[in-house]
Design a protein around this motif. Structure first.
Motif, PDB file in Angstrom:
ATOM      1  N   THR A   1       0.828  -1.207   0.000  1.00 28.99           N
ATOM      2  CA  THR A   1       0.000   0.000   0.000  1.00 28.99           C
ATOM      3  C   THR A   1       0.860   1.253   0.000  1.00 28.99           C
ATOM      4  OG1 THR A   1      -1.750  -1.160   1.197  1.00 28.99           O
ATOM      5  CG2 THR A   1      -1.817   1.245   1.241  1.00 28.99           C
ATOM      6  N   LEU A   2       1.829   1.293   0.898  1.00 32.09           N
ATOM      7  CA  LEU A   2       2.682   2.480   0.986  1.00 32.09           C
ATOM      8  C   LEU A   2       3.563   2.648  -0.245  1.00 32.09           C
ATOM      9  CD1 LEU A   2       3.657   2.332   4.751  1.00 32.09           C
ATOM     10  CD2 LEU A   2       1.979   3.826   3.652  1.00 32.09           C
ATOM     11  N   SER A   3       4.054   1.548  -0.810  1.00 34.43           N
ATOM     12  CA  SER A   3       4.895   1.679  -2.010  1.00 34.43           C
ATOM     13  C   SER A   3       4.066   2.165  -3.188  1.00 34.43           C
ATOM     14  CB  SER A   3       5.596   0.362  -2.334  1.00 34.43           C
ATOM     15  OG  SER A   3       4.699  -0.602  -2.792  1.00 34.43           O
ATOM     16  N   PHE A   4       2.805   1.733  -3.285  1.00 33.58           N
ATOM     17  CA  PHE A   4       1.930   2.217  -4.358  1.00 33.58           C
ATOM     18  C   PHE A   4       1.681   3.714  -4.200  1.00 33.58           C
ATOM     19  CE2 PHE A   4      -2.324   3.244  -5.938  1.00 33.58           C
ATOM     20  CZ  PHE A   4      -2.158   2.926  -7.274  1.00 33.58           C
ATOM     21  N   ILE A   5       1.334   4.133  -2.998  1.00 31.47           N
ATOM     22  CA  ILE A   5       1.047   5.554  -2.759  1.00 31.47           C
ATOM     23  C   ILE A   5       2.300   6.398  -2.988  1.00 31.47           C
ATOM     24  CG2 ILE A   5       0.372   7.243  -1.000  1.00 31.47           C
ATOM     25  CD1 ILE A   5      -1.457   4.984   0.152  1.00 31.47           C
ATOM     26  N   LEU A   6       3.457   5.911  -2.513  1.00 30.60           N
ATOM     27  CA  LEU A   6       4.714   6.627  -2.739  1.00 30.60           C
ATOM     28  C   LEU A   6       4.981   6.775  -4.234  1.00 30.60           C
ATOM     29  CD1 LEU A   6       7.348   7.878  -1.646  1.00 30.60           C
ATOM     30  CD2 LEU A   6       8.330   5.569  -1.702  1.00 30.60           C
ATOM     31  N   GLY A   7       4.786   5.694  -4.985  1.00 31.47           N
ATOM     32  CA  GLY A   7       5.008   5.743  -6.427  1.00 31.47           C
ATOM     33  C   GLY A   7       4.074   6.707  -7.132  1.00 31.47           C
ATOM     34  N   MET A   8       2.811   6.708  -6.742  1.00 29.70           N
ATOM     35  CA  MET A   8       1.846   7.624  -7.354  1.00 29.70           C
ATOM     36  C   MET A   8       2.190   9.081  -7.028  1.00 29.70           C
ATOM     37  SD  MET A   8      -0.536   6.106  -9.179  1.00 29.70           S
ATOM     38  CE  MET A   8       0.845   5.275  -9.902  1.00 29.70           C
ATOM     39  N   CYS A   9       2.582   9.329  -5.796  1.00 31.35           N
ATOM     40  CA  CYS A   9       2.969  10.688  -5.414  1.00 31.35           C
ATOM     41  C   CYS A   9       4.204  11.144  -6.197  1.00 31.35           C
ATOM     42  CB  CYS A   9       3.220  10.774  -3.915  1.00 31.35           C
ATOM     43  SG  CYS A   9       1.725  10.620  -2.928  1.00 31.35           S
ATOM     44  N   ASN A  10       5.185  10.273  -6.333  1.00 32.72           N
ATOM     45  CA  ASN A  10       6.378  10.615  -7.113  1.00 32.72           C
ATOM     46  C   ASN A  10       6.033  10.854  -8.571  1.00 32.72           C
ATOM     47  OD1 ASN A  10       8.204  10.571  -4.995  1.00 32.72           O
ATOM     48  ND2 ASN A  10       8.550   8.380  -5.196  1.00 32.72           N
ATOM     49  N   TRP A  11       5.087  10.081  -9.107  1.00 29.56           N
ATOM     50  CA  TRP A  11       4.656  10.263 -10.498  1.00 29.56           C
ATOM     51  C   TRP A  11       4.008  11.636 -10.666  1.00 29.56           C
ATOM     52  CZ3 TRP A  11      -0.387  10.561 -12.575  1.00 29.56           C
ATOM     53  CH2 TRP A  11      -0.436  10.549 -13.964  1.00 29.56           C
ATOM     54  N   VAL A  12       3.161  12.038  -9.717  1.00 28.03           N
ATOM     55  CA  VAL A  12       2.513  13.346  -9.774  1.00 28.03           C
ATOM     56  C   VAL A  12       3.567  14.459  -9.709  1.00 28.03           C
ATOM     57  CG1 VAL A  12       0.995  14.950  -8.523  1.00 28.03           C
ATOM     58  CG2 VAL A  12       0.286  12.588  -8.894  1.00 28.03           C
ATOM     59  N   VAL A  13       4.526  14.319  -8.822  1.00 24.42           N
ATOM     60  CA  VAL A  13       5.577  15.315  -8.699  1.00 24.42           C
ATOM     61  C   VAL A  13       6.333  15.448 -10.011  1.00 24.42           C
ATOM     62  CG1 VAL A  13       7.797  15.831  -7.588  1.00 24.42           C
ATOM     63  CG2 VAL A  13       5.832  15.127  -6.204  1.00 24.42           C
ATOM     64  N   ARG A  14       6.718  14.319 -10.622  1.00 28.14           N
ATOM     65  CA  ARG A  14       7.442  14.371 -11.908  1.00 28.14           C
ATOM     66  C   ARG A  14       6.585  15.004 -13.000  1.00 28.14           C
ATOM     67  NH1 ARG A  14       9.210   9.266 -10.236  1.00 28.14           N
ATOM     68  NH2 ARG A  14       7.633   8.262 -11.518  1.00 28.14           N
ATOM     69  N   ALA A  15       5.283  14.695 -13.017  1.00 24.67           N
ATOM     70  CA  ALA A  15       4.396  15.263 -14.040  1.00 24.67           C
ATOM     71  C   ALA A  15       4.249  16.771 -13.868  1.00 24.67           C
ATOM     72  CB  ALA A  15       3.024  14.572 -13.969  1.00 24.67           C
ATOM     73  N   VAL A  16       4.156  17.221 -12.635  1.00 29.71           N
ATOM     74  CA  VAL A  16       4.014  18.651 -12.378  1.00 29.71           C
ATOM     75  C   VAL A  16       5.291  19.396 -12.719  1.00 29.71           C
ATOM     76  CG1 VAL A  16       3.743  20.371 -10.520  1.00 29.71           C
ATOM     77  CG2 VAL A  16       2.201  18.393 -10.646  1.00 29.71           C
ATOM     78  N   LEU A  17       6.426  18.808 -12.434  1.00 29.75           N
ATOM     79  CA  LEU A  17       7.707  19.471 -12.666  1.00 29.75           C
ATOM     80  C   LEU A  17       8.183  19.433 -14.108  1.00 29.75           C
ATOM     81  CD1 LEU A  17       9.661  18.454  -9.447  1.00 29.75           C
ATOM     82  CD2 LEU A  17       8.490  20.611  -9.948  1.00 29.75           C
TER      83      LEU A  17
END
Length: 134
Positions: free
Chosen positions: A117-133
């Motif tokens: 669960t935490l690795s999925f959420i961490l990955g999704m958050c990192n994906w959002v950060v990369r998309a925004v940046l």
């Protein structure tokens, strides 16, 4: 307009020739460098025939195989996604523990479900950060 068509045909022909030359070169390289694995007889004729065959297969069959293998690639990507993020979490736990601070600790609870669960959420958050940046 006919100039553009002629240029396109020339470009396509050059791509085909390049593909053939590269595959013949790869076959020659395999024969010379990996003769214990790649056993080919027939000399130059064999090299050219196998090179032409590989060029044709890479042009027509390999793209179909890539499409057919999409479910396997997706499955492998999902596994890699979880493993990478679980690795990051594990390193975070290790680092915080190695600091030996009396006021800070990190533990991942819930067994495998917690880690997934935490690795999925961490990955999704990192994906959002990369998309925004981007």
């Amino acid at each position: 307009m006919s100039s553009a068509k002629a240029e396109h045909r020339t470009s396509a022909l050059l791509k085909i020739i390049f593909r053939i030359v590269m595959n013949v070169g790869v076959v020659f390289f395999f024969e010379q460098s990996f003769s214990s694995f790649f056993i080919l007889t027939g000399g130059v004729k064999g090299i050219v025939l196998v090179g032409l065959t590989l060029a044709f297969l890479n042009w027509l069959v390999v793209p179909i195989l890539h499409i057919l293998s999409l479910p396997i690639k997706l499955f492998a990507w999902i596994i890699a996604f979880f493993l990478v993020n679980m690795g990051a979490l594990w390193l975070a736990v290790w680092f915080v523990t190695a600091l030996e601070l009396s006021t800070v600790s990190l533990t991942i609870g819930g067994g495998m479900i917690g880690w997934l669960t935490l690795s999925f959420i961490l990955g999704m958050c990192n994906w959002v950060v990369r998309a925004v940046l981007k």
